[in-house]
Each structure stands twice: as structure tokens, then as C-alpha cells.
Design a protein around this motif. Structure first.
Motif, PDB file in Angstrom:
ATOM      1  N   ASP A 364     107.809 -14.358 -20.645  1.00 46.28           N
ATOM      2  CA  ASP A 364     106.963 -15.425 -21.182  1.00 46.28           C
ATOM      3  C   ASP A 364     105.880 -14.855 -22.097  1.00 46.28           C
ATOM      4  N   ALA A 365     105.272 -13.751 -21.672  1.00 46.72           N
ATOM      5  CA  ALA A 365     104.211 -13.146 -22.473  1.00 46.72           C
ATOM      6  C   ALA A 365     104.765 -12.517 -23.752  1.00 46.72           C
ATOM      7  N   LEU A 366     105.904 -11.860 -23.638  1.00 45.71           N
ATOM      8  CA  LEU A 366     106.489 -11.183 -24.790  1.00 45.71           C
ATOM      9  C   LEU A 366     106.943 -12.166 -25.856  1.00 45.71           C
ATOM     10  N   TYR A 367     107.558 -13.261 -25.430  1.00 38.54           N
ATOM     11  CA  TYR A 367     108.189 -14.167 -26.379  1.00 38.54           C
ATOM     12  C   TYR A 367     107.416 -15.466 -26.591  1.00 38.54           C
ATOM     13  N   ARG A 368     106.127 -15.459 -26.265  1.00 44.07           N
ATOM     14  CA  ARG A 368     105.322 -16.638 -26.609  1.00 44.07           C
ATOM     15  C   ARG A 368     105.307 -16.764 -28.131  1.00 44.07           C
ATOM     16  N   PRO A 369     105.760 -17.886 -28.684  1.00 42.94           N
ATOM     17  CA  PRO A 369     105.890 -17.993 -30.141  1.00 42.94           C
ATOM     18  C   PRO A 369     104.557 -17.820 -30.856  1.00 42.94           C
ATOM     19  N   ALA A 370     104.618 -17.207 -32.006  1.00 39.73           N
ATOM     20  CA  ALA A 370     103.413 -17.008 -32.817  1.00 39.73           C
ATOM     21  C   ALA A 370     102.819 -18.345 -33.222  1.00 39.73           C
ATOM     22  N   ASP A 371     101.498 -18.391 -33.310  1.00 35.48           N
ATOM     23  CA  ASP A 371     100.811 -19.621 -33.696  1.00 35.48           C
ATOM     24  C   ASP A 371     101.324 -20.160 -35.025  1.00 35.48           C
ATOM     25  N   ALA A 372     101.589 -19.268 -35.960  1.00 38.43           N
ATOM     26  CA  ALA A 372     102.003 -19.687 -37.305  1.00 38.43           C
ATOM     27  C   ALA A 372     103.309 -20.461 -37.294  1.00 38.43           C
ATOM     28  N   PHE A 373     104.159 -20.205 -36.300  1.00 39.19           N
ATOM     29  CA  PHE A 373     105.447 -20.887 -36.243  1.00 39.19           C
ATOM     30  C   PHE A 373     105.437 -22.094 -35.309  1.00 39.19           C
ATOM     31  N   ARG A 374     104.329 -22.294 -34.595  1.00 42.85           N
ATOM     32  CA  ARG A 374     104.194 -23.503 -33.774  1.00 42.85           C
ATOM     33  C   ARG A 374     103.368 -24.563 -34.499  1.00 42.85           C
ATOM     34  N   MET A 375     102.438 -24.114 -35.340  1.00 45.32           N
ATOM     35  CA  MET A 375     101.525 -25.036 -36.021  1.00 45.32           C
ATOM     36  C   MET A 375     101.688 -24.908 -37.530  1.00 45.32           C
ATOM     37  N   PRO A 376     102.451 -25.791 -38.131  1.00 45.07           N
ATOM     38  CA  PRO A 376     102.700 -25.700 -39.573  1.00 45.07           C
ATOM     39  C   PRO A 376     101.473 -26.147 -40.374  1.00 45.07           C
ATOM     40  N   HIS A 377     101.572 -26.073 -41.673  1.00 40.01           N
ATOM     41  CA  HIS A 377     100.474 -26.491 -42.546  1.00 40.01           C
ATOM     42  C   HIS A 377     101.052 -27.076 -43.827  1.00 40.01           C
ATOM     43  N   GLY A 378     100.196 -27.668 -44.617  1.00 38.96           N
ATOM     44  CA  GLY A 378     100.603 -28.203 -45.918  1.00 38.96           C
ATOM     45  C   GLY A 378     101.628 -29.316 -45.796  1.00 38.96           C
ATOM     46  N   ASP A 379     102.600 -29.299 -46.693  1.00 34.62           N
ATOM     47  CA  ASP A 379     103.605 -30.357 -46.758  1.00 34.62           C
ATOM     48  C   ASP A 379     104.753 -30.165 -45.773  1.00 34.62           C
TER      49      ASP A 379
END
Length: 477
Positions: A364-379
Motif C-alpha cells: 500500500d505504501a509503495l504503490y500509493r498513486p502519485a498526487d499528480a495522477f490522482r488530481m488532474p488539472h486544466g482541461d
């Protein structure tokens, strides 16, 4: 109306185990399953698969075959192709469980009465909202794996796998064994995550995951290009996927691609539990909501239980053990066995559960998804059904939108066919980011019945009056 002791939703390892135990204890038990055969997602197609498939599916897949014969002998009723879309606890403590079944051209709805309900709805893939993820030719890795399990279908052309987590490595190995050429494996596990997970390594070192995981990674690395520490990812194309653009370190590349398979872990399927009024809690380690359950799977709604990955991601073997524990609890609650018999029978299953959970904290700790790929931005699209962008959600959150349910009213996020399954977590985390709050404080999209699309014809086929129908589909306050 049919009256049951136990209604169980979902025929994966937890549902099969729970149904078998309940029926063996003399409880009238029905198991409702959306699929055409038992096994759930993890053991999909297990009753029709040939043993020859073991060559590329792996031996773990065949564990599912050991669950079906005891279930078939138990006397539990199996209802395949059934979609449970509502359940309501009545004043007398029983539940009305509404579901649709039948062939696609003649589906009908029925309601059964149950003294207890076990939700074994399992897991679903986490949203992976990146630019281009809605293009044709972009699929969830789990969906591609189901095609492999049920029909031995494999892709042609230039195949790129992107994301993180054990399932992605497993699919890559299965594809390679089946003769699929993988153009690239783009690993989005953040740099430094292994060091962060290191304090949890002792449990992992003693778990069955270690040897299996090392074998998978080595096998894939020898046969495919693996790019580590990918920090940005986008799928490009006009009418379908044509290429993948990604960044790793200071390098940016674009690879031609005919099929892009995305995956960054799985999360509990909480739609039915949430709509039925079960309390949900934010799991910060797994970055998702899960039902609040006790050690037997009991929820905040008396008589309603959640077993398996639907109560928190732990894997197939843990789901099986949880299903048996929940079955014992229900048998005790309905008067079939005494509390002493329940506790004595639970000892072995608790040991099995402890063994299955060993090493999970590290993963769980190793493969917790990066914030950038859970929270998109822009369009980038955050809600696929209603085509709502991340920028829209972020702006409304900054303007003072009170929570996900008000966001639903403003944007229709969560009102499409998926009912918030594939945007709910994204909406919550985007709002938390914009308002500098914790996801637990922002809360979850409130699920409503029916949790799956139901036709007017199916509703009309219910043998109940208007008042009874309103009681069936009403969500708890």
C-alpha cells in the motif's frame, strides 16, 4: 415476495465463501451476481477456462476453482446476470433487495426480502484522469485482463502499459506469456517511494508476495522496456489513441501506441454500501473511501455486512477469509450457531486472514498513486459521463462550493450512467486540494438508488404498488 435468510451481492472469493458457509449452516441463501458465472473479477471465467490457460494466467488464478464446487454443493441459490440496484432496511429489520435479471431484450426487476444482507461487491479500478484518457484505444488494465481471462483475447499492434501496482505487472507478464509484444511499461511509482515504504518491509519479507513479486518484475524487465519514475503522462490522438507522451527525469518522449492500458491500483466499490446508509471513512494510505466495519464485516446499518475488498483492499485470499468470518457472524446473528461456535470457527479464518494481510502495508505504501495522477488539472476530463473538466471543479471549489454533493448540483458530476463510480474520488480530492482541506472533511459523493441504470420497463415489472416502489428506491437520509 420471496423471503430469504441471507442475500449476498457479488460472487467473487468473499461472496462465494460467505454464501457457502451460510448455506451449510442451514440458512436460505441467494447469491446475486452481475456476471454470467461465479468468480468475480479476480477469478473471472474460472468455470469455463481451460487448464491450458494456466500457462499465461498463472497458478494463483486457479485458486478460484477450489471455491466453486463447495458453493455448488452447499445448497445456496445462484442468480447470475443479476444487477442489484437498491436495498432498503424496513421497520421490522428486514431488507428489501431489488435487482434486475433476464436477457438483455427482456430484463425484469424483482424484490426479495432478506433478514440479512452481505455486500461482497469487491473492488474497482481507481480513476486515472490524464489528458487523453477518454480516447478510443485507452482502456483500464483490469478490463483488458478480463478479456484475457474470459475469452483469451489479446491485443495487436503497439501496446503500452502505464501506471503502477501489482496488477499492472501481472498483466504485463500474462501478455508476454501469451505472445503480446509490449512497446513499453511506463512505471509511475514516484521516486523515493521505496525508501518511504522500507520501514514496513519486514512484514513483506515474510509474506508470499515477495517471491511472486520479484519473479513478476524480473520476468517483465527481461522482455519489455520498463521506464521508471514517470512524472507526466498524456495520450495523444485525434479520433483514437495514436501516441503516448511522457516525462521521466529531465527527458520527455513520445511513443507511437495503438492501445494504452492504464492502471494505478484498485479501490473498494462502495456504491451499494454508501447508498444504503453505511458510514464511510477516508483511508489515507489507500487514498479512498471504505465502509466502516467491525471485525466481522458488520456496518453501521444493523443486519448489513460488507465482506472482501469492498471493505478495504487486501487481495483475493484475504477476501475469502473475510467472507467466511462474515458468514459465521450472520449465522450467529440469525440464530443458527451460538457465539461460542462462531468464535471457535473463526480462529482458523483469522489466522488465514493474518497471513494474507502480511506484507499488504508495504505494498500500500509503495504503490500509493502519485498526487499528480490522482488530481488532474486544466482541461483534463475529471467526470467522463458529463465531460466536466478538472479546471471547472477546481474553480467552483475555490468559489466556495460546500462539498461534492453541491458540486453534483452545479456540474452534474456523479449524475451520469456510472453514478459517480469513476469520478467520485477525483472530485473529493480536487476539492480538498483547492480548499486546503482533508478529503475526509470534504466527504464523498452521496450515492442514491438506483445505483445502476434501470429501465422504466424493469421498474414497471416490479409486482408492487407505487408506495412500495418509493420505499424500495428511497435512499436513507
Amino acid at each position: 415476495m420471496t423471503t430469504l435468510d441471507v442475500a449476498i451481492v457479488g460472487a467473487g472469493p468473499a461472496g462465494l465463501a460467505a454464501a457457502t458457509l451460510c448455506a451449510e449452516r442451514g440458512l436460505s441463501t441467494s447469491l446475486y451476481d452481475e456476471h454470467g458465472g461465479p468468480g468475480g473479477q479476480i477469478y473471472r471465467g474460472i468455470t469455463t477456462a481451460s487448464r491450458a490457460r494456466a500457462e499465461f494466467l498463472g497458478e494463483d488464478y486457479w485458486r478460484g476453482a477450489t471455491l466453486v464446487p463447495p458453493f455448488e454443493r452447499s445448497g445456496a441459490r445462484y442468480v447470475p446476470g443479476a444487477t442489484v440496484w437498491a436495498l432498503a432496511r424496513r421497520a421490522d429489520g428486514t431488507f428489501g433487495v431489488s435487482q434486475s435479471a433476464g436477457p438483455p431484450t427482456a430484463r425484469y426487476a424483482t424484490t426479495v426480502e432478506a433478514r440479512a444482507v452481505i455486500l461482497a461487491t469487491g473492488a474497482q479500478e481507481r480513476p486515472f484522469p490524464i489528458p487523453g484518457w477518454t480516447l478510443p484505444g485507452v482502456l483500464a488494465a483490469g478490463g483488458a485482463q478480463l478479456l484475457l481471462k474470459t475469452s483469451s483475447l489479446v491485443p495487436r499492434g503497439r501496446v503500452v502499459l502505464a501506471g503502477s501496482g501489482p496488477l499492472l505487472w501481472l498483466l504485463a507478464a500474462q501478455y508476454l506469456r501469451a505472445g503480446v509484444a509490449i512497446a513499453a511499461f511506463l512505471d509511475t511509482t514516484p521516486r523515493g517511494r521505496l525508501a518511504q515504504a522500507a520501514p514496513l518491509a519486514p512484514g513483506f519479507m515474510l509474506s508470499p508476495y515477495l517471491a511472486k513479486g520479484l519473479d513478476l518484475v524480473r520476468f517483465v524487465r527481461r522482455r519489455a522496456r520498463v521506464v521508471e519514475y514517470v512524472t507526466a503522462l498524456a495520450v495523444e490522438g485525434k479520433d483514437a489513441a495514436e501516441a503516448v507522451r511522457f516525462r521521466h527525469g529531465s527527458h520527455e518522449e513520445t511513443l507511437p501506441a495503438d492501445l494504452v492500458l492504464l492502471h494505478q491500483g484498485v479501490v473498494p466499490d462502495v456504491q451499494l454500501a454508501g447508498a444504503a446508509g453505511c458510514a464511510l471513512a477516508w483511508n489515507d494510505v489507500q487514498a479512498c473511501f471504505a465502509p466502516v466495519v467491525d471485525v466481522w464485516g458488520g456496518t453501521s446499518v444493523p443486519g448489513l455486512y460488507v465482506a472482501g475488498d469492498g471493505a478495504g483492499i487486501a487481495g483475493a485470499e484475504a477476501a475469502e477469509a473475510r467472507g467466511r468470518l462474515t458468514g459465521l457472524a450472520v449465522a450467529n446473528a440469525l440464530g443458527r450457531i451460538a457465539g461460542t461456535a462462531r468464535d471457535a470457527g473463526a480462529q482458523r479464518h483469522r489466522r488465514e486472514l493474518a497471513q494474507a494481510l502480511r506484507g499488504r502495508a508495504f505494498l500500500d505504501a509503495l504503490y500509493r498513486p502519485a498526487d499528480a495522477f490522482r488530481m488532474p488539472h486544466g482541461d483534463t476530463v475529471a467526470c467522463r459521463c458529463e465531460e466536466v473538466s478538472a479546471a471547472t471543479i477546481l474553480q467552483l471549489a475555490r468559489d466556495g462550493c460546500a462539498g461534492p454533493n453541491q458540486m453534483k448540483a452545479y456540474t452534474r458530476c456523479g449524475m451520469g450512467p456510472c453514478q459517480g463510480r469513476f469520478c467520485g474520488l477525483t472530485v473529493t480530492e480536487l476539492m480538498a486540494q483547492a480548499q486546503r482541506r482533508r478529503p475526509a472533511d470534504v466527504g464523498a459523493l452521496r450515492a442514491r438508488f438506483p445505483v445502476k441504470p434501470v429501465t422504466l420497463g424493469e421498474l414497471a415489472s416490479l409486482p408492487v404498488g407505487e408506495d412500495a416502489l418509493r420505499a424500495v428506491v428511497r435512499s436513507p437520509d
